[in-house]
Design a protein around this motif. Structure first.
Motif, PDB file in Angstrom:
ATOM      1  N   HIS A 194      -0.915  -0.783   1.259  1.00 39.14           N
ATOM      2  CA  HIS A 194      -1.128  -1.810   2.601  1.00 39.14           C
ATOM      3  C   HIS A 194       0.364  -1.856   3.039  1.00 39.14           C
ATOM      4  N   LEU A 195       0.375  -1.505   4.401  1.00 37.92           N
ATOM      5  CA  LEU A 195       1.859  -1.868   5.211  1.00 37.92           C
ATOM      6  C   LEU A 195       1.229  -2.265   6.547  1.00 37.92           C
ATOM      7  N   SER A 196       1.901  -3.470   6.907  1.00 37.76           N
ATOM      8  CA  SER A 196       1.854  -3.725   8.363  1.00 37.76           C
ATOM      9  C   SER A 196       2.748  -4.578   8.928  1.00 37.76           C
ATOM     10  N   VAL A 197       3.039  -4.568  10.277  1.00 36.70           N
ATOM     11  CA  VAL A 197       4.073  -5.328  10.801  1.00 36.70           C
ATOM     12  C   VAL A 197       3.627  -6.700  11.167  1.00 36.70           C
ATOM     13  N   ILE A 198       4.482  -7.595  10.649  1.00 30.86           N
ATOM     14  CA  ILE A 198       4.356  -8.922  11.119  1.00 30.86           C
ATOM     15  C   ILE A 198       4.840  -9.702  11.990  1.00 30.86           C
ATOM     16  N   GLU A 199       6.223  -9.225  12.364  1.00 29.28           N
ATOM     17  CA  GLU A 199       7.186  -9.555  13.439  1.00 29.28           C
ATOM     18  C   GLU A 199       7.773  -8.341  13.890  1.00 29.28           C
ATOM     19  N   HIS A 200       8.333  -8.325  14.993  1.00 30.11           N
ATOM     20  CA  HIS A 200       9.430  -7.477  15.668  1.00 30.11           C
ATOM     21  C   HIS A 200      10.352  -8.047  16.619  1.00 30.11           C
ATOM     22  N   HIS A 201      11.672  -7.928  16.230  1.00 26.90           N
ATOM     23  CA  HIS A 201      12.426  -8.379  17.332  1.00 26.90           C
ATOM     24  C   HIS A 201      13.803  -7.420  17.617  1.00 26.90           C
ATOM     25  N   GLY A 202      13.562  -6.544  18.293  1.00 26.99           N
ATOM     26  CA  GLY A 202      14.537  -5.370  18.619  1.00 26.99           C
ATOM     27  C   GLY A 202      15.123  -4.817  17.523  1.00 26.99           C
ATOM     28  N   ASP A 203      16.091  -5.289  16.775  1.00 24.77           N
ATOM     29  CA  ASP A 203      16.765  -4.411  15.467  1.00 24.77           C
ATOM     30  C   ASP A 203      16.124  -5.114  14.251  1.00 24.77           C
ATOM     31  N   ARG A 204      15.321  -5.855  14.074  1.00 27.11           N
ATOM     32  CA  ARG A 204      14.974  -6.381  12.888  1.00 27.11           C
ATOM     33  C   ARG A 204      13.141  -6.598  12.981  1.00 27.11           C
ATOM     34  N   THR A 205      12.683  -6.052  11.940  1.00 27.79           N
ATOM     35  CA  THR A 205      11.383  -5.738  11.744  1.00 27.79           C
ATOM     36  C   THR A 205      10.878  -6.596  10.505  1.00 27.79           C
ATOM     37  N   VAL A 206       9.862  -7.468  10.644  1.00 22.55           N
ATOM     38  CA  VAL A 206       9.230  -7.910   9.190  1.00 22.55           C
ATOM     39  C   VAL A 206       8.056  -7.356   8.883  1.00 22.55           C
ATOM     40  N   ILE A 207       8.015  -6.556   7.686  1.00 23.32           N
ATOM     41  CA  ILE A 207       6.686  -6.031   7.292  1.00 23.32           C
ATOM     42  C   ILE A 207       6.107  -6.581   6.115  1.00 23.32           C
ATOM     43  N   ALA A 208       4.977  -6.633   5.843  1.00 31.78           N
ATOM     44  CA  ALA A 208       4.046  -6.801   4.622  1.00 31.78           C
ATOM     45  C   ALA A 208       3.641  -5.563   3.913  1.00 31.78           C
ATOM     46  N   ALA A 209       3.833  -5.536   2.670  1.00 32.06           N
ATOM     47  CA  ALA A 209       3.455  -4.298   1.770  1.00 32.06           C
ATOM     48  C   ALA A 209       2.646  -4.954   0.511  1.00 32.06           C
ATOM     49  N   GLU A 210       1.760  -4.064  -0.013  1.00 29.23           N
ATOM     50  CA  GLU A 210       1.072  -4.349  -1.001  1.00 29.23           C
ATOM     51  C   GLU A 210       1.396  -2.935  -2.080  1.00 29.23           C
ATOM     52  N   CYS A 211       1.741  -2.818  -3.187  1.00 32.40           N
ATOM     53  CA  CYS A 211       2.073  -1.754  -3.792  1.00 32.40           C
ATOM     54  C   CYS A 211       1.827  -1.671  -5.256  1.00 32.40           C
ATOM     55  N   GLY A 212       1.983  -0.698  -6.092  1.00 34.27           N
ATOM     56  CA  GLY A 212       1.866  -0.598  -7.445  1.00 34.27           C
ATOM     57  C   GLY A 212       3.104  -0.751  -8.278  1.00 34.27           C
ATOM     58  N   LYS A 213       3.206  -0.391  -9.321  1.00 34.22           N
ATOM     59  CA  LYS A 213       4.345  -0.558 -10.350  1.00 34.22           C
ATOM     60  C   LYS A 213       5.171   0.818  -9.897  1.00 34.22           C
TER      61      LYS A 213
END
Length: 341
Positions: A194-213
């Motif tokens: 899973h990947l999704s954008v949580i916040e976006h402010h011009g030159d910075r973006t906060v992303i959530a991720a779920e991943c494996g080993k």
């Protein structure tokens, strides 16, 4: 997300006339003076077993965090399940005593992160500590980022960062990179769920991720920046879950300093994703001797991994084969560890 802890090269030991290591001190046959506190005055270590879900702060290595927890519990043995960068915060599961035998089960679990990408600069370490190697005036829109994310979900090929703990002909990649050698790492298969954008402010973006080993969040930010044509690096990172351990059960070092017992979780918490079976005392003794036992009952697992408890206490974990539980790890807990609710 993988992490690598900086290692310092040890100074060379002084050499004797024959090329062997010279040991300073009294002549042969002499008694070396004691250093520090006499052995009989040292506090006895505790036989404590269980998991501590530490909320690691920024600026401390995983090794240092383990040392702090081990000292607070005065534990004989401690280890962690998945290192976390010094610049990162969040979940660092720390195993004490017999819980160290269950570390592989946590390491293989799913992980979740919340990370910030700063656009316009790619660094040689793929994070904020590195030296800029590529720059761009371009900045991606939120829509462009969200459109690019699906290509990184699922089974993908990922080239680890140059500064990683992966070994190349016996040497850590980060040691070779620091020595100025060109490090060529081969792409590896990883899974991102899973990947999704949580916040976006011009030159910075906060992303959530779920991943494996084996997934590197730093490499994900690097590759995403290249696809978007603007470059990027991880400027902040927080791990929010490791296997069964989440932020809701995490504690800070300050909380541990106030009370250790209330933050110690049962050893079998690490085994939440595999079935359990209750066994009799005789069966439990057989398992603890490394001998298989026959499982009976309609609730008994038919195959795969399982763990056994006797009187509510974890005794073994292993594989179910042809109706038998074959132990691979046995535990000697007695009354030294909290039981699972």
């Amino acid at each position: 997300m993988q992490d690598e802890i900086s290692s310092e090269r040890a100074a060379e030991a002084p050499q004797g006339p024959r090329g062997d290591v010279r040991r300073d001190g009294p002549p042969r046959g002499g008694r070396r003076p004691q250093r520090g506190r006499p052995r009989h005055d040292r506090p006895k270590k505790n036989d404590v077993s269980g998991w501590v879900v530490l909320d690691k702060g920024v600026g401390i290595t995983s090794t240092q965090a383990v040392a702090v927890v081990k000292r607070l519990f005065n534990a004989k043995k401690a280890g962690h399940a998945g290192t976390l960068d010094p610049l990162a915060s969040g979940i660092l599961p720390i195993a004490l005593g017999e819980a160290t035998k269950t570390v592989p089960f946590v390491m293989d679990g799913r992980k979740a992160y919340r990370f910030e990408v700063t656009w316009g600069v790619e660094t040689d370490t793929d994070d904020a500590e590195g030296r800029p190697v590529e720059t761009s005036e371009n900045r991606p829109t939120r829509e462009a980022i969200e459109a690019a994310l699906p290509a990184f979900v699922g089974e993908i090929e990922q080239v680890p960062p140059r500064y990683s703990a992966i070994k190349i002909q016996g040497e850590r990649a980060y040691d070779l990179a620091r020595d100025g050698e060109v490090v060529e790492l081969v792409a590896r298969a990883v899974r991102i769920d899973h990947l999704s954008v949580i916040e976006h402010h011009g030159d910075r973006t906060v992303i959530a991720a779920e991943c494996g080993k084996g997934t590197y969040v730093r490499a994900l930010a690097r590759d995403l920046g290249r696809v978007l044509g603007c470059y990027g690096h991880v400027s902040a990172l927080r791990r929010t879950r490791v296997g069964p351990f989440e932020e809701a059960t995490a504690c800070s070092v300050a909380a541990l300093e106030e009370s250790t017992e209330m933050h110690l979780h049962a050893v079998e918490t690490a085994l939440d994703e595999i079935p359990s079976v209750a066994v009799s005392r005789d069966m439990g003794l057989r398992l603890m001797r490394g001998q298989p036992v026959i499982l009976r009952g309609h609730d008994a697992p038919l195959g795969g991994k399982a763990y056994a408890t006797c009187g509510g206490v974890l005794v073994a974990v292993g594989d179910v084969e042809r109706g038998e539980l074959v132990p691979h790890r046995v535990f000697h807990l007695g009354g030294t560890a909290p039981q699972k609710n």
